[in-house]
Scaffold this motif. Sequence first.
Motif, PDB file in Angstrom:
ATOM      1  N   UNK A 136      45.905  32.322  46.194  1.00 26.72           N
ATOM      2  CA  UNK A 136      46.173  31.788  44.857  1.00 26.72           C
ATOM      3  C   UNK A 136      46.866  32.813  43.977  1.00 26.72           C
ATOM      4  N   UNK A 137      46.517  34.099  44.166  1.00 19.56           N
ATOM      5  CA  UNK A 137      47.129  35.117  43.312  1.00 19.56           C
ATOM      6  C   UNK A 137      48.646  35.125  43.501  1.00 19.56           C
ATOM      7  N   UNK A 138      49.062  34.916  44.746  1.00 21.36           N
ATOM      8  CA  UNK A 138      50.509  34.947  44.996  1.00 21.36           C
ATOM      9  C   UNK A 138      51.185  33.680  44.467  1.00 21.36           C
ATOM     10  N   UNK A 168      45.131  30.067  36.501  1.00 21.58           N
ATOM     11  CA  UNK A 168      45.229  31.481  36.887  1.00 21.58           C
ATOM     12  C   UNK A 168      46.566  32.052  36.438  1.00 21.58           C
ATOM     13  N   UNK A 169      47.624  31.230  36.610  1.00 14.24           N
ATOM     14  CA  UNK A 169      48.969  31.713  36.292  1.00 14.24           C
ATOM     15  C   UNK A 169      49.111  32.070  34.817  1.00 14.24           C
ATOM     16  N   UNK A 170      48.361  31.397  33.952  1.00 14.69           N
ATOM     17  CA  UNK A 170      48.404  31.745  32.521  1.00 14.69           C
ATOM     18  C   UNK A 170      47.936  33.193  32.329  1.00 14.69           C
ATOM     19  N   UNK A 191      44.176  40.275  42.259  1.00 15.26           N
ATOM     20  CA  UNK A 191      42.770  40.008  42.573  1.00 15.26           C
ATOM     21  C   UNK A 191      42.342  38.588  42.209  1.00 15.26           C
ATOM     22  N   UNK A 192      43.209  37.796  41.530  1.00 15.06           N
ATOM     23  CA  UNK A 192      42.723  36.529  40.977  1.00 15.06           C
ATOM     24  C   UNK A 192      42.232  35.571  42.050  1.00 15.06           C
TER      25      UNK A 192
END
Lengths: 361, 256
Positions: free
Chosen positions: A286-288, A79-81, A95-96
């Motif tokens: 997870x987004x954070x 996700x971080x990518x 929103x991820x």
Amino acid sequence: MSDTAHGVGGLPFDASKRVWPNELNVFGALVLIVVVFEVLGASLMGQSFLFDSQGRFDTIFNEQRLYIIVLQVSIVGIIAIGVTQVIIAGGIDLSSGSIVGATAMIAMSFAQVAEVNGQPNPKGVFIEQGWVDLPVVVPVMVGLACGLAAGLINGLLIAYTRIPPFIATLGMMVTARGIAKWWSKGQPISFPTQEYAAIGNGFGGWMPVVIFVGLAILFQLILKFTVYGKHTYAIGSNEEAARMSGIKVNRHKVLVYTIAGMLAALAALVLSSKNLTAQAGMGVMYELDAIAMAVIGGVSLSGGRGSIVGTVIGALIFGVIISGFTFLRLDAYYQEMVKGAVIVGAVVLDQWRQRYQALRT
Amino acid sequence: MSDIILETRNLTKHYGGVRALQGANFVLRRGEHVAVMGDNGAGKSTFVRQITGVERPTSGEIVFDGEPVQFAGPIEAREAGIETVFQTLALADDLDVPDNLFLGREMKLFNLGPFSILDYKGMREATLRGLQKTAVKIPNIRNTIRNMSGGQRQCVAIARTATFHSKLTIMDEPTAALGVQETAQVENIIRNFKEQGESLILVSHNMRQVFDLVDRIVVFRRGRIVANLNKPETDGQDVVAYITGAKTGAEYEDAA
């Protein structure tokens, strides 16, 4: 310096004017944190943190610990990518985590087996329709389509209604989480096919790491060597200049958010496959964590600066801190407190570095 | 090929009820350097915005390089050969010099749509050629714009026009934010342009600079052109008189 020596037409390279790459600073921080845990481990636990302390000579490192460190950050790392390129383009994506939840639920319901232990699948969503034992490509395509749709909506909202990315993706965060809960009325969805389970468990459990590293290399190359990457940095750096230079800024933003959505969906596939189940609460926060990895890795929240390499190192810092606390047998509560402090500290250090550079030139 | 590179006929721009530009008839010959002067709000910048495609004129005609043109945006104007150095520098701070020169028109090794591979080497070499042509001095072209002085930034913005063989260069107050030395450097580049026969429109408030650099001075006042002066036939006091409204050119009497 005389006028001519100053370089008519520009000297191709001047080492003294070279800027120290930020990734090296972040890597230094990673090494420092490892050293701290080594010292604490030696003095408090009588054990080494990363190195093998069993006295065996075939391995140097404590491989199990390394595996855990890398594995636990690789899914959020995917996700971080996506989040990294969004932030470089001057945006943000909240929103991820919710996209992970919604995608996991929807994709998993297309990945179920017909029978468990001779009985019909008790968690089956589409048993009546007969949509069970489907080839693995179906849930994968469905999942990626979910991420594409969510990312596309984010991108279109941000590019064409001109609402701030924070608001657009906050809306998507709440909506997608709602979809995740509504999909099976809050029930977990389980019992995937063998092939689906392999997405997160293949390669002897290293599959999430393989996917994470593969994507990290791919996106590092894309950001560095393609027009897409150049335009991403340009838009984050000075959107007006990018527009005046003829870059199709709106179209590019839609593409950036769509790719971020699809990477979140991919993380959802890996996570639900690895856990062999999907729940509506998957991917909360997870987004954070993903944003924090990017920020720790030196990606500037004001856009234009940062790299995937930095984010990967930021992710490793994350993993080392979590593992280190477990290693020192400290409560999980402390992990979160320290994680928070590390995020703020990373931004403060980056600000200082920026100011120092501005003064020097 | 016509001797005239740019001509505007009756160029007019209204913002609602505000008549920012009225009936501007302007001619620029090839290789000519013309200064556009006038007080704040006289219509200079409005005039520039019409011919660079940033805005669409309310009425009137623009003839560029012998063809009547209607630019839909600054990119079209640039593709036609009008390069503009804007007052607000259109540079991306976090990119280096070649990246900025080629922003939006990158050289590609392989064309793969948005994921085309960049030709870094080609862009670096073209940048060095462009810098040589303008005699711009930048210590390290791989440095990001963020780490450059105001003068260097301005030079990068100007070098962009030289790299792409533009037919007409427009500079909107290129030295407004610069120190003495940096101003001198930019003025040198402009002289260099003159020697190479580049056409230039220079918007400036600086009387000494204008008399140093250009062949002709066009004065705007309250949205109209009020004077068209050849440099040898005028002086600073004269120009000031036109700018402030103490005098109006004979051929423009009815307009003012």
